[in-house]
Structure formats: C-alpha cells, structure tokens
Design a protein around this motif. Structure first.
Motif, PDB file in Angstrom:
ATOM      1  N   ALA A 173       0.628  -1.103   0.158  1.00 41.52           N
ATOM      2  CA  ALA A 173      -0.116  -0.340   0.427  1.00 41.52           C
ATOM      3  C   ALA A 173       1.073   1.240  -0.108  1.00 41.52           C
ATOM      4  O   ALA A 173       0.643   2.234  -0.540  1.00 41.52           O
ATOM      5  CB  ALA A 173      -0.636  -0.210   0.810  1.00 41.52           C
ATOM      6  N   ALA A 174       2.092   1.849   0.796  1.00 42.29           N
ATOM      7  CA  ALA A 174       2.251   2.372   0.736  1.00 42.29           C
ATOM      8  C   ALA A 174       3.605   2.186  -0.712  1.00 42.29           C
ATOM      9  O   ALA A 174       3.955   4.108  -1.112  1.00 42.29           O
ATOM     10  CB  ALA A 174       3.684   2.160   2.069  1.00 42.29           C
ATOM     11  N   LEU A 175       3.689   1.735  -1.362  1.00 47.62           N
ATOM     12  CA  LEU A 175       4.726   2.013  -2.722  1.00 47.62           C
ATOM     13  C   LEU A 175       3.049   2.677  -3.552  1.00 47.62           C
ATOM     14  O   LEU A 175       3.316   3.702  -4.543  1.00 47.62           O
ATOM     15  CB  LEU A 175       4.205  -0.133  -3.261  1.00 47.62           C
ATOM     16  CG  LEU A 175       5.703  -0.090  -2.897  1.00 47.62           C
ATOM     17  CD1 LEU A 175       5.796  -1.832  -3.452  1.00 47.62           C
ATOM     18  CD2 LEU A 175       6.791   0.098  -3.381  1.00 47.62           C
ATOM     19  N   VAL A 176       2.022   2.397  -3.892  1.00 44.61           N
ATOM     20  CA  VAL A 176       0.840   3.267  -4.192  1.00 44.61           C
ATOM     21  C   VAL A 176       0.775   4.306  -3.733  1.00 44.61           C
ATOM     22  O   VAL A 176       0.979   5.462  -4.791  1.00 44.61           O
ATOM     23  CB  VAL A 176      -0.475   1.961  -3.840  1.00 44.61           C
ATOM     24  CG1 VAL A 176      -0.893   3.244  -4.920  1.00 44.61           C
ATOM     25  CG2 VAL A 176      -0.238   0.274  -4.248  1.00 44.61           C
ATOM     26  N   VAL A 177       0.988   4.802  -2.387  1.00 39.63           N
ATOM     27  CA  VAL A 177       1.023   4.922  -2.150  1.00 39.63           C
ATOM     28  C   VAL A 177       2.020   6.836  -1.973  1.00 39.63           C
ATOM     29  O   VAL A 177       1.511   7.813  -3.337  1.00 39.63           O
ATOM     30  CB  VAL A 177       0.229   6.102  -0.433  1.00 39.63           C
ATOM     31  CG1 VAL A 177       0.528   7.136   0.310  1.00 39.63           C
ATOM     32  CG2 VAL A 177      -0.617   5.515  -0.091  1.00 39.63           C
ATOM     33  N   GLY A 272     -18.577   8.984 -18.386  1.00 36.06           N
ATOM     34  CA  GLY A 272     -17.541   9.925 -19.408  1.00 36.06           C
ATOM     35  C   GLY A 272     -16.223  10.365 -19.592  1.00 36.06           C
ATOM     36  O   GLY A 272     -15.318  10.859 -19.499  1.00 36.06           O
ATOM     37  N   LEU A 273     -15.656   9.863 -18.052  1.00 38.79           N
ATOM     38  CA  LEU A 273     -14.231   9.843 -17.506  1.00 38.79           C
ATOM     39  C   LEU A 273     -13.461   8.916 -18.000  1.00 38.79           C
ATOM     40  O   LEU A 273     -13.549   7.635 -18.498  1.00 38.79           O
ATOM     41  CB  LEU A 273     -14.498  10.061 -16.116  1.00 38.79           C
ATOM     42  CG  LEU A 273     -15.627  11.065 -15.135  1.00 38.79           C
ATOM     43  CD1 LEU A 273     -15.532  11.114 -14.128  1.00 38.79           C
ATOM     44  CD2 LEU A 273     -14.555  12.242 -15.931  1.00 38.79           C
ATOM     45  N   THR A 274     -11.972   8.979 -17.990  1.00 40.44           N
ATOM     46  CA  THR A 274     -11.193   8.165 -18.000  1.00 40.44           C
ATOM     47  C   THR A 274     -10.024   8.153 -17.576  1.00 40.44           C
ATOM     48  O   THR A 274      -9.652   9.400 -16.954  1.00 40.44           O
ATOM     49  CB  THR A 274     -10.660   8.444 -20.425  1.00 40.44           C
ATOM     50  OG1 THR A 274      -9.910   9.825 -19.819  1.00 40.44           O
ATOM     51  CG2 THR A 274     -11.382   8.103 -20.791  1.00 40.44           C
ATOM     52  N   THR A 275      -8.954   7.112 -17.307  1.00 45.17           N
ATOM     53  CA  THR A 275      -8.089   7.100 -16.788  1.00 45.17           C
ATOM     54  C   THR A 275      -6.810   7.788 -18.149  1.00 45.17           C
ATOM     55  O   THR A 275      -7.072   7.294 -18.711  1.00 45.17           O
ATOM     56  CB  THR A 275      -8.076   6.178 -15.890  1.00 45.17           C
ATOM     57  OG1 THR A 275      -7.396   5.193 -16.841  1.00 45.17           O
ATOM     58  CG2 THR A 275      -8.590   5.862 -14.898  1.00 45.17           C
ATOM     59  N   PRO A 276      -5.731   8.323 -17.289  1.00 43.80           N
ATOM     60  CA  PRO A 276      -5.280   8.296 -16.453  1.00 43.80           C
ATOM     61  C   PRO A 276      -5.775   9.825 -16.338  1.00 43.80           C
ATOM     62  O   PRO A 276      -5.238  11.179 -15.174  1.00 43.80           O
ATOM     63  CB  PRO A 276      -3.872   8.444 -16.419  1.00 43.80           C
ATOM     64  CG  PRO A 276      -3.212   8.445 -17.176  1.00 43.80           C
ATOM     65  CD  PRO A 276      -4.323   8.025 -18.403  1.00 43.80           C
ATOM     66  N   GLY A 277      -6.553  11.064 -17.262  1.00 42.86           N
ATOM     67  CA  GLY A 277      -6.617  12.544 -17.315  1.00 42.86           C
ATOM     68  C   GLY A 277      -7.315  12.518 -16.790  1.00 42.86           C
ATOM     69  O   GLY A 277      -6.718  13.940 -16.007  1.00 42.86           O
ATOM     70  N   ASP A 278      -8.659  11.944 -15.926  1.00 39.02           N
ATOM     71  CA  ASP A 278      -9.461  12.416 -15.330  1.00 39.02           C
ATOM     72  C   ASP A 278      -9.184  12.225 -13.786  1.00 39.02           C
ATOM     73  O   ASP A 278      -9.902  12.668 -12.724  1.00 39.02           O
ATOM     74  CB  ASP A 278     -10.776  12.128 -15.474  1.00 39.02           C
ATOM     75  CG  ASP A 278     -11.226  13.021 -16.873  1.00 39.02           C
ATOM     76  OD1 ASP A 278     -10.964  13.464 -17.259  1.00 39.02           O
ATOM     77  OD2 ASP A 278     -11.443  11.692 -17.906  1.00 39.02           O
ATOM     78  N   LEU A 279      -8.574  10.611 -13.762  1.00 37.89           N
ATOM     79  CA  LEU A 279      -8.626  10.482 -12.479  1.00 37.89           C
ATOM     80  C   LEU A 279      -7.405   9.215 -12.575  1.00 37.89           C
ATOM     81  O   LEU A 279      -7.450   8.552 -13.278  1.00 37.89           O
ATOM     82  CB  LEU A 279      -9.586   9.537 -12.113  1.00 37.89           C
ATOM     83  CG  LEU A 279      -9.429   9.389 -10.373  1.00 37.89           C
ATOM     84  CD1 LEU A 279     -10.055  10.420  -9.613  1.00 37.89           C
ATOM     85  CD2 LEU A 279     -10.354   8.297 -10.718  1.00 37.89           C
ATOM     86  N   SER A 280      -6.594   9.067 -11.574  1.00 35.30           N
ATOM     87  CA  SER A 280      -5.345   7.929 -11.612  1.00 35.30           C
ATOM     88  C   SER A 280      -5.671   6.691 -10.995  1.00 35.30           C
ATOM     89  O   SER A 280      -7.037   6.808 -10.149  1.00 35.30           O
ATOM     90  CB  SER A 280      -3.972   8.532 -11.391  1.00 35.30           C
ATOM     91  OG  SER A 280      -3.238   9.393 -12.005  1.00 35.30           O
ATOM     92  N   LEU A 281      -4.994   5.555 -11.095  1.00 37.04           N
ATOM     93  CA  LEU A 281      -6.180   4.304 -10.409  1.00 37.04           C
ATOM     94  C   LEU A 281      -4.865   3.716 -10.481  1.00 37.04           C
ATOM     95  O   LEU A 281      -4.252   3.572 -11.395  1.00 37.04           O
ATOM     96  CB  LEU A 281      -7.487   3.946 -11.355  1.00 37.04           C
ATOM     97  CG  LEU A 281      -7.746   3.092 -11.137  1.00 37.04           C
ATOM     98  CD1 LEU A 281      -8.342   3.016  -9.761  1.00 37.04           C
ATOM     99  CD2 LEU A 281      -8.882   2.635 -12.008  1.00 37.04           C
ATOM    100  N   ALA A 282      -4.843   3.608  -9.579  1.00 37.23           N
ATOM    101  CA  ALA A 282      -3.604   1.917  -9.431  1.00 37.23           C
ATOM    102  C   ALA A 282      -4.406   0.728  -8.556  1.00 37.23           C
ATOM    103  O   ALA A 282      -5.513   0.875  -7.397  1.00 37.23           O
ATOM    104  CB  ALA A 282      -2.570   2.925  -7.972  1.00 37.23           C
ATOM    105  N   ALA A 283      -3.859  -0.307  -7.959  1.00 33.89           N
ATOM    106  CA  ALA A 283      -4.602  -1.250  -7.291  1.00 33.89           C
ATOM    107  C   ALA A 283      -3.848  -1.969  -7.061  1.00 33.89           C
ATOM    108  O   ALA A 283      -2.185  -1.998  -6.963  1.00 33.89           O
ATOM    109  CB  ALA A 283      -5.769  -2.105  -8.952  1.00 33.89           C
ATOM    110  N   TYR A 284      -4.052  -3.610  -6.721  1.00 26.28           N
ATOM    111  CA  TYR A 284      -3.400  -4.032  -6.301  1.00 26.28           C
ATOM    112  C   TYR A 284      -3.957  -6.227  -6.653  1.00 26.28           C
ATOM    113  O   TYR A 284      -4.814  -6.357  -6.611  1.00 26.28           O
ATOM    114  CB  TYR A 284      -3.388  -4.598  -4.628  1.00 26.28           C
ATOM    115  CG  TYR A 284      -2.315  -4.507  -3.773  1.00 26.28           C
ATOM    116  CD1 TYR A 284      -2.161  -3.701  -2.584  1.00 26.28           C
ATOM    117  CD2 TYR A 284      -2.188  -6.062  -3.746  1.00 26.28           C
ATOM    118  CE1 TYR A 284      -1.235  -3.533  -1.891  1.00 26.28           C
ATOM    119  CE2 TYR A 284      -0.598  -6.524  -2.550  1.00 26.28           C
ATOM    120  CZ  TYR A 284      -0.514  -5.079  -2.286  1.00 26.28           C
ATOM    121  OH  TYR A 284       0.294  -5.539  -0.970  1.00 26.28           O
TER     122      TYR A 284
END
Lengths: 353, 353
Positions: A173-177, A272-284
């Motif tokens: 989790a720390a890696l992502v943050v 109607g939103l996309t990544t990463p333009g509108d929002l960055s998204l990371a997961a696990y």
DNA sequence: GTGAAAGCGCTAACAT
DNA sequence: ATGTTAGCGCTTTCAC
C-alpha cells in the motif's frame, strides 16, 4: 440382458501381482516403492522391472490407510480471481519433482464452505493442506492444523499450529501511495474491503492494505479518504460512484484489488471519464487484468509464485516433521507502473498516443 | 527431546467407535451411512445420534477400498481461462445436494500432463471424472473411460466409452458471422487455433469454430480469411499484426476466443487503432473479460453452467450404471453484442459517448 | 536383508 | 432386521 460393452473394468494390478511376478514378498515391493531401508540393489532392480512390465501404479487411497496418500489439497477462495493461479503454479512447481499430487477444492465463499472443503480433504486422507486467504476463525484453522499439516497463505497473524506465508501488504500500500504522491497527487482515496468480523479483521490482507494506506498517507502529511465496499467488481463500481459524487473529487484512487479497479473503470466509463486524464487509478495484485492493453493498470505485484513455492516447501517440511516449530515467511511486493497513473490535472492526456 | 506441542493428532473417530457407542454392529452403522436396505427406523435413529454425538465422519479413502470414495475429479486445461469456472459451477451446483465432493486437478497443458492428472485421479479411487476440453488421443480417453466413469466436455466426436457434452461451435461461429454481415461487413477475418494433430483436430472446438466460420462466410457469398495462431493472448497479438499488415485490411475480426481478442486489442492499441471505429472485433466464450467496461467485447456465450450441470448429471447416471449406453448432449450458444462491433467505415465513432 | 502376518477403516457376502 | 466374517491394497511390526 448383457450390456453391449464390458461394464467391468479389468482388475487393477496390485502389489501382490508385482510381488509374484518379481518372485519376492509384497513387503519388498512396498520398500522399493517408498525407497525405504532394507532392500538390496539387486532386489530393487528386480522389483522395478516387474513394476515396469506390469504397468503397476500403487493405489493412493489404499496407501493412505496405513501411511500416506501422497496428496496435497489446496483451498482457494475463488478460482475466478486471476491472482490465485500464480500461487498454484508456485505450489505445483515445487511439488513437481516429488511423489505428491495437488488437488484443488472448488472455490468456496464463507466459513461454512471452507469447513466443508477442508473436511472433505481431511476425509480423503490428504497428507497436507494449503489454505489460501481463508476467512475461517483462527480457532477453526488451528483445529484443522491439529489434524493435518497445514500452511496458511495470505493471512497475517502467527500461530504455533500452522506455518504462514504472506506478502507485506502494508508495504504494498505504501508503494502505491508513494508513487501517487510522487506524481503530485494529494487527494488520494482508497477503496477497501469491509471485514465484518473484528476478531479476524486484522489478519486479513485487505485490512493490512487499508492500514498501510492510512499510515502512508499520514507519513506524507496527507488526509486519508477510505470508502468501504468489497473486493469485487461491484464493490469497485459502488465505491467509485461514491467518490465521484464528492464535492471535492479525489485525483487518484487506490483500489484494494485489480478486480475492484475494473468496477472503478466501469463507473468512470459511465460518467464519461477516463484514466489517467480525469483520474489516476492504481490497484493491487498485478493480475492479467492489469496487463490488458485497454486496461493498462498500475498495480502492486505480489510474488504469487514465490508465495506458493514457499507454502509447498513449508508443507513438505511439516509433513516430514509434524513437531517442528511453525515458520512465518513474509515476502515483499513491488509496484508495476502502467498507463492508468499520471500527474494530476494534465490536459486530458488520453491513452492513445 | 519431546516437542513442545503434541505432534500426534487425537485418534480419529471410526465406525467401530460409533457402533460401540450406539451398541450396534459396524454393519448397521455402514448401512445407515449408505442409506442401504436392512435397518429399522429405530436403529437408524440410534446410529444417527451416535454419529452426531461423536462427530463421526467416514474416511472416504477407506470407503473407497471396498465401495466408493464419493469423490469426483474435474480436469481443466487451464485454470486461467475465465470460461472454465462456469463449467465448474455447473458441476458443483448439480453435485451440491449429493454426497459427492468435487476436486480439481491442477491445470495441465498437453497430453503428458493430462495423463499424469487422470492417472492421479484414478489412483485416488475417484468414482468419476469430468474431462474438460482434453487434448489427449481418443484412444487414451477411451482407456480412461474403461477404468472409471468419464464424461468429456467441450470436445466433439462420439464414443461408446464415455458421454459427451458440447456447445454447438459451428452455430456459434455462424452467429458471429451473421451479426457482422448484418452490420455491413464483408471482409471478415478469423483468427483460429492451429491444431497440429490431424486425427483429433476435427473433434476440437477450435476446429469447429473455424469450420463454422468458413461455412457461414460461404453461405453469405463471402471469401474467408483465416489466420492460424493459437488461443492465447500472444496468438491474438500475432494474428492481428498479420491482418493489419495486409494491403487490404479486414473491417472485422472474429477471434476464436476472448483471450485471443485481448491480444488483438493489444496490437490495435500499438497501432493507434480502436474498436469499433477502425475495426470491429468479436470473439468467443463471453468470459468476464468481454464484459469489462474498457473492453466491452461482442462475444458468443456458451452455456457454461449448463455444460457443467449436464456433465455432472451424466456422470452420476454412469456411476450408477456403468453399462448404460453413452449419451451426447449438444447445447446452443447465443451472441452477446457489446460495443466492439459496429457498422464498418463509420466516422471513427469512438467508444466514449 | 527378507518375508510372514497383522491391521488401517470400511463394505459386502453370508449367516442368523 | 441384525450381526459375523472376510477381505479391499497397502504399510508396518517383528520375526528370522
């Protein structure tokens, strides 16, 4: 009324047949089978030849009545989760050169199902069990471990009764943050899996990830923002809807699992939103989902194969010596950066080059 | 040198313990366990109470030595393929109310692995086997079926030795071609899985799909265009590269499996192209991949659960009566249309609304 | 080093 | 309807 085909399969070749054919005792054959002490090289050769010629294979079920079945059971919570096959590969890889055979229980959700599957495995005389991310109570796990050698994978919390192998979810989790902060994000939200039972809560990876997220945010001087749903696509969808409805939207979302991110993408797509333009998204988990071209998801890679490899190793050790002290293995995750994360507020930089 | 914890698990409760506790013979207990004839209601009650009080569970391995193990083995070629869990659900669903327990073999690629797994299952005394899309020779399959009740799923070609359950792959391919033609496509290419062995080739679903594609194209008065790679993401990638390099590009691609389509998307992404604007894309299996928001793939839905349900039903029947004539079940697929297919030559209508 | 014999937990044939 | 007995195929004493 005789059936057209012979419904009775030809009698199976037994240890007695081998013994007779090799002109030795069944005891001798048994010794050769198990590489046990007390058979001359000459005898071993004779017996092996007889086994070869007759195409003999010992009946594991019968062996189990006295000794071992050479069977190891693996319980996975969900076959659909693309992360688990990695673990399985690690297990089968390690067991490939041994006489042990792996069988999987059908995916099971919940304590009742887990009990059913573990009991079924024990009743089949399996020599050892690998329990992946079980949700059962610790008491229950220890009861299983008291009956049969057991290794628990993907669940924190030590026990003298069984060995454990986990990834360091707090570090993941720390890696992502850290990655998101470095990109310039400050409003980073997390979608977690809500664990209802408080007693085992702390032992579950999801809780560790949420905890790691909170600690990392604090360390960076940021305010945490956690939405509690579940580690499912639906959970991701609902979590994202909630986050998108905020007056002040986050610029990045850390989903607790890849499958959760799929739900987030669904919600984004609807809006109607996309990544990463509108929002960055990371997961696990860094499953195959994350690597798909249209998805291209930044994700934490758990060393799945190593998890399985270590689990199998520990299990074999414990089968050999049930009295040995329990061991705990903790592996370190890494971050795989893909196109779903970027600096915030960019001018709608789309995915296509 | 006594180990700290008791390394010896408490002796298991056996049928003898139950008999003693209920003051009856072991035979009586056995009869109650199997719901066999020859036990008065009163006796049944006594025995059941004793079982309850002692927490007795029969040891399947020991039962197997004389009768059944109440265990069914399922062999899947690849746990990672998200289509197979559907089949598995169908199987477990049907078996849920019975005494039978399902175990899966580890994913196996190739004949050698298949032989290893089937042998392992037979050696564990499993009462029946479900073989999903096996690649082994028919001779081999019939040898297995001669030893243990067997149902083969997802492989065409009948045999007197085993039951089969398949989807109509020819019809499925026709659905795709029909859909694309209706949208106005005429240059429709197909990426198939190349089967090397000619003898079993015709029995495999991939061959049926390619065949169905060719026949459907001809029926529509169109020229077929088949690229042979494999049912993998890499196969899709390579197939797409080849198709994109054509002087006259196809306007639509029919990938033989969803995972193949993922590779096609990868190649498209690299080339800066999208679906359905630059190319319509349809595939087969309707797995969770196809439903992902950023993917949204038109795909043929095989009735996976029904496949499994039928397989389990046939298997139970065959376990009851090994002499019964073999049965063949063929199910009909349906087409799920999503955003990856559209009329050709549209003005780069992108995915986003 | 080798083999005879007992027995693992259960079911099936055969009494009664 | 109930119990007695003999195995199923293998491993394990324990003699020799």
């Amino acid at each position: 009324m005789t059936p057209p085909t012979q419904p009775t399969p030809p009698r199976r070749v037994t240890i007695v047949d081998v013994a007779r054919h090799a002109q030795v005792s069944t005891t001798a054959v048994s010794k050769v089978l198990r590489n046990a002490y007390g058979a001359s090289p000459e005898m071993r050769a004779r017996v092996r030849r007889a086994i070869e010629e007759l195409g003999y294979r010992p009946l594991a079920a019968a062996r189990g009545l006295r000794g071992r079945t050479y069977t190891v059971g693996v319980m996975l919570p969900d076959i659909r989760n693309p992360f688990f096959p990695e673990i399985l590969d690690g297990i089968t890889g390690r067991l490939a050169d041994t006489d042990y055979q792996v069988f999987l229980g059908p995916g099971c959700n919940g304590e009742k199902e887990e009990a059913r599957v573990t009991e079924a495995m024990i009743d089949r005389g399996m020599d050892g069990l690998v329990l992946v991310a079980p949700v059962s109570s610790r008491t229950r796990l220890e009861a299983v471990a008291a009956t049969v050698p057991t290794v628990v994978v993907g669940r924190h919390g030590h026990s003298a009764a069984y060995d454990t192998v986990v990834d360091d979810d707090v570090a993941g989790a720390a890696l992502v943050v850290g990655h998101l902060v470095e990109l310039g994000h400050r409003r980073i939200a997390h979608i977690e899996h809500r664990e209802t039972d408080p007693t085992r809560a702390a032992e579950m990876p999801n809780a560790q990830r949420a905890d790691g997220y909170r600690r990392a945010m604090r360390a960076h001087g940021l305010v945490d923002d956690v939405v509690s749903t579940s580690y499912t696509q639906r959970g991701g969808y609902e979590g994202a809807r909630e986050l998108l409805a905020r007056p002040q939207r986050p610029t990045a979302v850390f989903a607790g699992a890849d499958i959760v991110a799929m739900g987030v993408l669904e919600a984004l797509s609807e809006a109607g939103l996309t990544t990463p333009g509108d929002l960055s998204l990371a997961a696990y988990d860094n499953t195959a989902l994350a690597a798909l071209a249209p998805v291209s998801l930044t994700s934490v890679d758990q060393a799945g194969r190593q998890l399985g490899d270590n689990a199998a190793r520990l299990l074999l050790d414990r089968i050999e010596d049930r009295g040995k002290p329990s061991a705990q293995v903790k592996l370190s995750p890494t971050l795989v950066v893909r196109r779903s994360t970027a600096a915030p507020g960019q001018l709608r930089l789309q995915r296509r080059p």
